[in-house]
Structure formats: structure tokens, C-alpha cells
Design a protein around this motif. Sequence first.
Motif, PDB file in Angstrom:
ATOM      1  N   GLY A 110      16.157  -4.215 -10.125  1.00 39.23           N
ATOM      2  CA  GLY A 110      15.881  -4.222 -11.558  1.00 39.23           C
ATOM      3  C   GLY A 110      14.440  -4.538 -11.927  1.00 39.23           C
ATOM      4  N   PHE A 111      13.698  -5.148 -11.014  1.00 40.82           N
ATOM      5  CA  PHE A 111      12.289  -5.433 -11.280  1.00 40.82           C
ATOM      6  C   PHE A 111      11.384  -4.271 -10.881  1.00 40.82           C
ATOM      7  N   SER A 112      11.954  -3.215 -10.324  1.00 41.56           N
ATOM      8  CA  SER A 112      11.171  -2.086  -9.818  1.00 41.56           C
ATOM      9  C   SER A 112      10.252  -1.480 -10.871  1.00 41.56           C
ATOM     10  N   ASN A 113      10.721  -1.422 -12.102  1.00 43.07           N
ATOM     11  CA  ASN A 113       9.911  -0.809 -13.155  1.00 43.07           C
ATOM     12  C   ASN A 113       8.728  -1.678 -13.583  1.00 43.07           C
ATOM     13  N   LEU A 114       8.674  -2.926 -13.121  1.00 44.70           N
ATOM     14  CA  LEU A 114       7.572  -3.822 -13.483  1.00 44.70           C
ATOM     15  C   LEU A 114       6.414  -3.757 -12.478  1.00 44.70           C
ATOM     16  N   ILE A 115       6.654  -3.143 -11.345  1.00 47.26           N
ATOM     17  CA  ILE A 115       5.634  -3.084 -10.292  1.00 47.26           C
ATOM     18  C   ILE A 115       4.622  -2.003 -10.650  1.00 47.26           C
ATOM     19  N   LYS A 116       3.388  -2.406 -10.811  1.00 47.05           N
ATOM     20  CA  LYS A 116       2.341  -1.446 -11.172  1.00 47.05           C
ATOM     21  C   LYS A 116       1.184  -1.443 -10.173  1.00 47.05           C
ATOM     22  N   SER A 117       1.044  -2.510  -9.379  1.00 38.75           N
ATOM     23  CA  SER A 117      -0.080  -2.614  -8.459  1.00 38.75           C
ATOM     24  C   SER A 117       0.061  -1.687  -7.253  1.00 38.75           C
ATOM     25  N   TYR A 118       1.288  -1.516  -6.786  1.00 35.32           N
ATOM     26  CA  TYR A 118       1.575  -0.692  -5.618  1.00 35.32           C
ATOM     27  C   TYR A 118       2.775   0.172  -5.927  1.00 35.32           C
ATOM     28  N   SER A 119       2.965   1.210  -5.135  1.00 36.29           N
ATOM     29  CA  SER A 119       4.170   2.023  -5.315  1.00 36.29           C
ATOM     30  C   SER A 119       5.381   1.202  -4.895  1.00 36.29           C
ATOM     31  N   LEU A 120       6.534   1.569  -5.392  1.00 43.13           N
ATOM     32  CA  LEU A 120       7.765   0.883  -5.025  1.00 43.13           C
ATOM     33  C   LEU A 120       7.987   0.970  -3.512  1.00 43.13           C
ATOM     34  N   GLU A 121       7.686   2.109  -2.930  1.00 48.76           N
ATOM     35  CA  GLU A 121       7.862   2.288  -1.480  1.00 48.76           C
ATOM     36  C   GLU A 121       7.019   1.286  -0.690  1.00 48.76           C
ATOM     37  N   VAL A 122       5.772   1.110  -1.080  1.00 47.45           N
ATOM     38  CA  VAL A 122       4.895   0.156  -0.395  1.00 47.45           C
ATOM     39  C   VAL A 122       5.408  -1.269  -0.585  1.00 47.45           C
ATOM     40  N   THR A 123       5.846  -1.593  -1.785  1.00 47.17           N
ATOM     41  CA  THR A 123       6.361  -2.934  -2.065  1.00 47.17           C
ATOM     42  C   THR A 123       7.587  -3.234  -1.219  1.00 47.17           C
ATOM     43  N   VAL A 124       8.528  -2.312  -1.161  1.00 49.01           N
ATOM     44  CA  VAL A 124       9.742  -2.518  -0.367  1.00 49.01           C
ATOM     45  C   VAL A 124       9.389  -2.618   1.113  1.00 49.01           C
ATOM     46  N   ASP A 125       8.531  -1.724   1.600  1.00 49.58           N
ATOM     47  CA  ASP A 125       8.123  -1.762   3.010  1.00 49.58           C
ATOM     48  C   ASP A 125       7.475  -3.102   3.362  1.00 49.58           C
ATOM     49  N   ASN A 126       6.611  -3.614   2.489  1.00 52.15           N
ATOM     50  CA  ASN A 126       5.943  -4.894   2.748  1.00 52.15           C
ATOM     51  C   ASN A 126       6.934  -6.056   2.717  1.00 52.15           C
ATOM     52  N   THR A 127       7.874  -6.008   1.804  1.00 55.34           N
ATOM     53  CA  THR A 127       8.894  -7.054   1.717  1.00 55.34           C
ATOM     54  C   THR A 127       9.744  -7.082   2.984  1.00 55.34           C
ATOM     55  N   VAL A 128      10.154  -5.924   3.436  1.00 56.65           N
ATOM     56  CA  VAL A 128      10.947  -5.824   4.668  1.00 56.65           C
ATOM     57  C   VAL A 128      10.129  -6.310   5.856  1.00 56.65           C
ATOM     58  N   ALA A 129       8.847  -5.962   5.896  1.00 57.81           N
ATOM     59  CA  ALA A 129       7.982  -6.411   6.997  1.00 57.81           C
ATOM     60  C   ALA A 129       7.887  -7.937   7.037  1.00 57.81           C
ATOM     61  N   LEU A 130       7.771  -8.571   5.880  1.00 60.56           N
ATOM     62  CA  LEU A 130       7.733 -10.038   5.843  1.00 60.56           C
ATOM     63  C   LEU A 130       9.022 -10.648   6.384  1.00 60.56           C
ATOM     64  N   ALA A 131      10.154 -10.077   6.015  1.00 63.07           N
ATOM     65  CA  ALA A 131      11.432 -10.579   6.521  1.00 63.07           C
ATOM     66  C   ALA A 131      11.535 -10.381   8.031  1.00 63.07           C
ATOM     67  N   GLU A 132      11.057  -9.248   8.516  1.00 64.74           N
ATOM     68  CA  GLU A 132      11.088  -8.993   9.957  1.00 64.74           C
ATOM     69  C   GLU A 132      10.156  -9.934  10.716  1.00 64.74           C
ATOM     70  N   ILE A 133       9.006 -10.223  10.154  1.00 66.52           N
ATOM     71  CA  ILE A 133       8.073 -11.172  10.783  1.00 66.52           C
ATOM     72  C   ILE A 133       8.710 -12.554  10.875  1.00 66.52           C
ATOM     73  N   ALA A 134       9.414 -12.958   9.835  1.00 65.49           N
ATOM     74  CA  ALA A 134      10.108 -14.250   9.871  1.00 65.49           C
ATOM     75  C   ALA A 134      11.097 -14.276  11.032  1.00 65.49           C
ATOM     76  N   LYS A 135      11.815 -13.177  11.246  1.00 61.96           N
ATOM     77  CA  LYS A 135      12.771 -13.116  12.346  1.00 61.96           C
ATOM     78  C   LYS A 135      12.062 -13.187  13.696  1.00 61.96           C
ATOM     79  N   VAL A 136      10.956 -12.465  13.831  1.00 66.81           N
ATOM     80  CA  VAL A 136      10.215 -12.454  15.102  1.00 66.81           C
ATOM     81  C   VAL A 136       9.737 -13.853  15.474  1.00 66.81           C
ATOM     82  N   PHE A 137       9.257 -14.598  14.476  1.00 67.40           N
ATOM     83  CA  PHE A 137       8.739 -15.937  14.724  1.00 67.40           C
ATOM     84  C   PHE A 137       9.798 -17.027  14.551  1.00 67.40           C
ATOM     85  N   ASP A 138      11.057 -16.613  14.378  1.00 66.98           N
ATOM     86  CA  ASP A 138      12.185 -17.538  14.253  1.00 66.98           C
ATOM     87  C   ASP A 138      11.989 -18.531  13.105  1.00 66.98           C
ATOM     88  N   LEU A 139      11.364 -18.064  12.017  1.00 68.04           N
ATOM     89  CA  LEU A 139      11.165 -18.910  10.835  1.00 68.04           C
ATOM     90  C   LEU A 139      12.401 -18.847   9.946  1.00 68.04           C
TER      91      LEU A 139
END
Length: 90
Positions: A26-55
Amino acid sequence: MTMASDATTPFTPENSAAVLIDHEVGFSNLIKSYSLEVTVDNTVALAEIAKVFDLPLVVTAGRDSDPVGPLYPELKDVRGGNPVIHCASV
């Protein structure tokens, strides 16, 4: 046990966590700095990094039925067994 912390203390699972706040469809329409695709990809990458480092991974969101909607489906897939902390709607 209290740990001393300063700029040289490395991050570990005992003294840090990855926190993802309100990455909802629902917040997708508020994102203006980056495309939604880039935002989702970056969010997923952060979650994956947390898993890699067991955070610890802390994910917050409103309820799926709230106007902001559910988490990005891609984030749901990668968060594993980490629960979503549901915030009260306003």
C-alpha cells in the motif's frame, strides 16, 4: 551482561539486528526516489544479508487488511520464520 559499545565494536548477532519497517504494498504509490522494482529488490537484499550474517531480522507492518496492505510478497518469501510485528492502524 552489558557490552561496551563504541565506533570500533563490530556488529554481531548479539549486539545488532536488521529492522525493516513498513515495506508494504500500500505504500508503493508513495515511493518517488526509486522505482518500485529497485525498492523491493533492495529490501529483499537487506533481509538476505541479515540471514547470511545470522542477524536477528525484525519486520513490522500493518495488518494485511489495513489500507497499506500486506508486505511485499518478495519480502514474505525471504523473511523465513521471522514473525511480522503488526502495528496498529491509524
